[in-house]
Structures are given as C-alpha cells and as structure tokens.
Design an enzyme around this catalytic site. Structure first.
Site, PDB file in Angstrom:
ATOM      1  CG  HIS A  64      54.949  64.087  30.843  1.00 37.21           C
ATOM      2  ND1 HIS A  64      53.403  63.537  30.949  1.00 37.21           N
ATOM      3  CD2 HIS A  64      56.044  64.008  30.680  1.00 37.21           C
ATOM      4  CE1 HIS A  64      54.066  64.767  29.650  1.00 37.21           C
ATOM      5  NE2 HIS A  64      55.018  64.387  29.420  1.00 37.21           N
ATOM      6  CD  GLU A  99      57.807  67.561  30.329  1.00 38.75           C
ATOM      7  OE1 GLU A  99      58.758  68.605  29.768  1.00 38.75           O
ATOM      8  OE2 GLU A  99      57.381  67.239  30.912  1.00 38.75           O
TER       9      GLU A  99
HETATM   10  C1  PEP Z   1      56.859  65.995  27.010  1.00 39.39           C
HETATM   11  O1  PEP Z   1      56.375  65.859  26.659  1.00 39.39           O
HETATM   12  O2  PEP Z   1      57.516  65.738  27.917  1.00 39.39           O
HETATM   13  C2  PEP Z   1      56.740  67.325  26.169  1.00 39.39           C
HETATM   14  C3  PEP Z   1      58.049  68.465  26.440  1.00 39.39           C
HETATM   15  O3  PEP Z   1      56.702  67.354  24.856  1.00 39.39           O
HETATM   16  P1  PEP Z   1      56.788  68.410  23.840  1.00 39.39           P
HETATM   17  O4  PEP Z   1      58.049  68.454  23.458  1.00 39.39           O
HETATM   18  O5  PEP Z   1      56.068  67.820  22.423  1.00 39.39           O
HETATM   19  O6  PEP Z   1      56.101  69.807  24.368  1.00 39.39           O
END
Ligand code: PEP
Length: 238
Positions: free
Chosen positions: A85, A157
């Site tokens: 992450h 992400e």
């Molecule tokens: C995350 O931290 O993996 C994430 C996707 O957070 P958010 O949905 O709050 O952007």
C-alpha cells in the site's frame, strides 16, 4: 468481481462493534473486509464475511516482538492480505524486497496477497505512470515462479487518488489496467485479477463499473460505512 474494504486505522472499537452488528448476517464470496489487526477476531467471530489483513510481518519467525506473521494470520482464518500500500511505501519506507518477503510468507501460508501499485501525482504529470507501475510489479513478481504468481491479486491505486476524492478518467484507468494485464501476461504467461482503488464511493461506482477490464475494487474510506459499502457491492453485482 472482488471487492475489498481497507478500513485502515479509521474505526474505534465502538464503531467496529456497530459495523459488525449491522453486517453480521451478510455473506458474499466476492467481498473481503480488512479491518485493523486489533479487530480481526471481532469480524472472524461475529460475521460471515471473508476477512483479510492490512499487513503482515516481513519475517516469518516465532520471536518477532510486536509483529504478526502470515502463519498467525492463517490460524485466524485470514484469506487475503494487502501488501505494498502506498501509505506503507511512503510513511514506513517499505520497498520491493520487503514486499517480496511478505508475499512469499503469505503464499506459503495460503493467503492471497493483494499487491498495490500506483504512481504519484508528479509521476503522472511527467507521463511516467506505466514506467512506475511496471517497475513496481516486475521488481516484486520476478522473485516468484509462475505457480506462485497466479495466487496474487494486483490493485492499481494511483497515490494521488487515495483519500482525495480524485479519480482518474475511465479511459486512464483502462489504459493502465490493460498495461498491467498485458505486462504480466507477456512476462509470466498468467492472467491476474486487477482491482482499482482510490476514492471509490457510492457516487462514482456506477461510472467506474462501465470499465469491463476492472476485476474489482479496493475501497478505503467508503468501506467504513456499512450502507455505502453494501451499496457499492450491490452496484458491482449489476
Ligand atoms: C486505499 O487506501 O486503499 C483506498 C483506496 O482509500 P480510499 O478509497 O479512501 O481512497
């Protein structure tokens, strides 16, 4: 579709108890909730949900003060674990070697790693998204044989989208998700699930859902509210 909730450190014990009481009779094989370590047993003992972990120790040894190993997670019934992450990359300075060690321990203990990759805002601005994401993937996956890689889920992400309310356009997501799938298929001959994560919520889920190449979502903030989380799940089953 695989929908994974990453509740991070958002919830107090009281809030978790409320969440658990509201969701205790819910079961869906496509939904995984990753609570804080502290609350894993509350979810495992009081709900039918598939439970994941937000982290795992890099070292699989029995004397590691303050850590939690993959073997311990497995003994609690944990099925998935988030690795890589951006918050752990940024604040805890974890790198590809650390992620490879964690993923090895998870695979050895039959836990599916959800390996997160994504570019920062400046990297996107400099047109480096694919370079960054490709490097993050190859540095870690090259440590594994194909028979192990097939057990990994990738979460794309973009760092700038996490917790900000900003989301790439569908075209941008499709471009990166397809790049990730092609890269892994070309290098390792495997098709992996690729999730999208970053500010997914009840307002944008129906638009995101138009992307057929996304295999699911990693959801942070919106996974801490039962109603919103289940609404997102129900949109994904349409
Ligand atoms: C995350 O931290 O993996 C994430 C996707 O957070 P958010 O949905 O709050 O952007």
């Amino acid at each position: 579709m695989l929908i994974v909730g990453n509740q991070k450190t958002y919830l107090s014990k009281e809030a978790v108890l409320e969440f658990v009481s509201k969701i205790k009779d819910y079961r869906n094989n496509n939904v995984v909730i990753c609570p804080s370590y502290l609350y894993i047993d509350l979810f495992c003992s009081n709900t039918d949900l598939i439970v994941g972990s937000q982290n795992v120790s890099e070292k699989e040894i029995s004397s590691m003060t303050g850590e939690i190993t993959a073997r311990q997670l497995s003994s609690m019934g944990i099925k998935y674990c988030i690795v890589g992450h951006s918050e752990r990359r940024e604040y805890l300075k974890e790198n590809s070697d650390v992620f490879a060690n964690k993923i090895k321990n998870l695979i050895d203990n039959n836990i599916i790693p959800i390996f997160c990759v994504g570019e920062k805002q400046t990297e996107k601005g400099n047109n480096l998204t694919k370079d960054v994401v490709g490097k993050q993937i190859l540095e870690v996956l090259s440590n594994f044989a194909s028979c192990d890689i097939k057990n990994i889920v990738i979460a794309y992400e973009p760092v700038w989208a996490i917790g900000t309310g900003l989301v790439p356009t569908n075209e941008e997501i499709i471009d990166v998700v397809n790049y990730i799938k092609d890269l892994i298929s070309d290098k390792f001959g495997i098709n992996l699930l690729v999730l999208y994560g970053g500010s997914v919520n009840k307002k944008n889920i129906s638009l995101l859902n138009q992307i057929s190449s996304i295999d699911g979502y990693l959801i942070g903030g919106a996974s801490t509210k039962v109603d919103e989380f289940l609404y997102i799940v129900s949109e994904c089953s349409k």
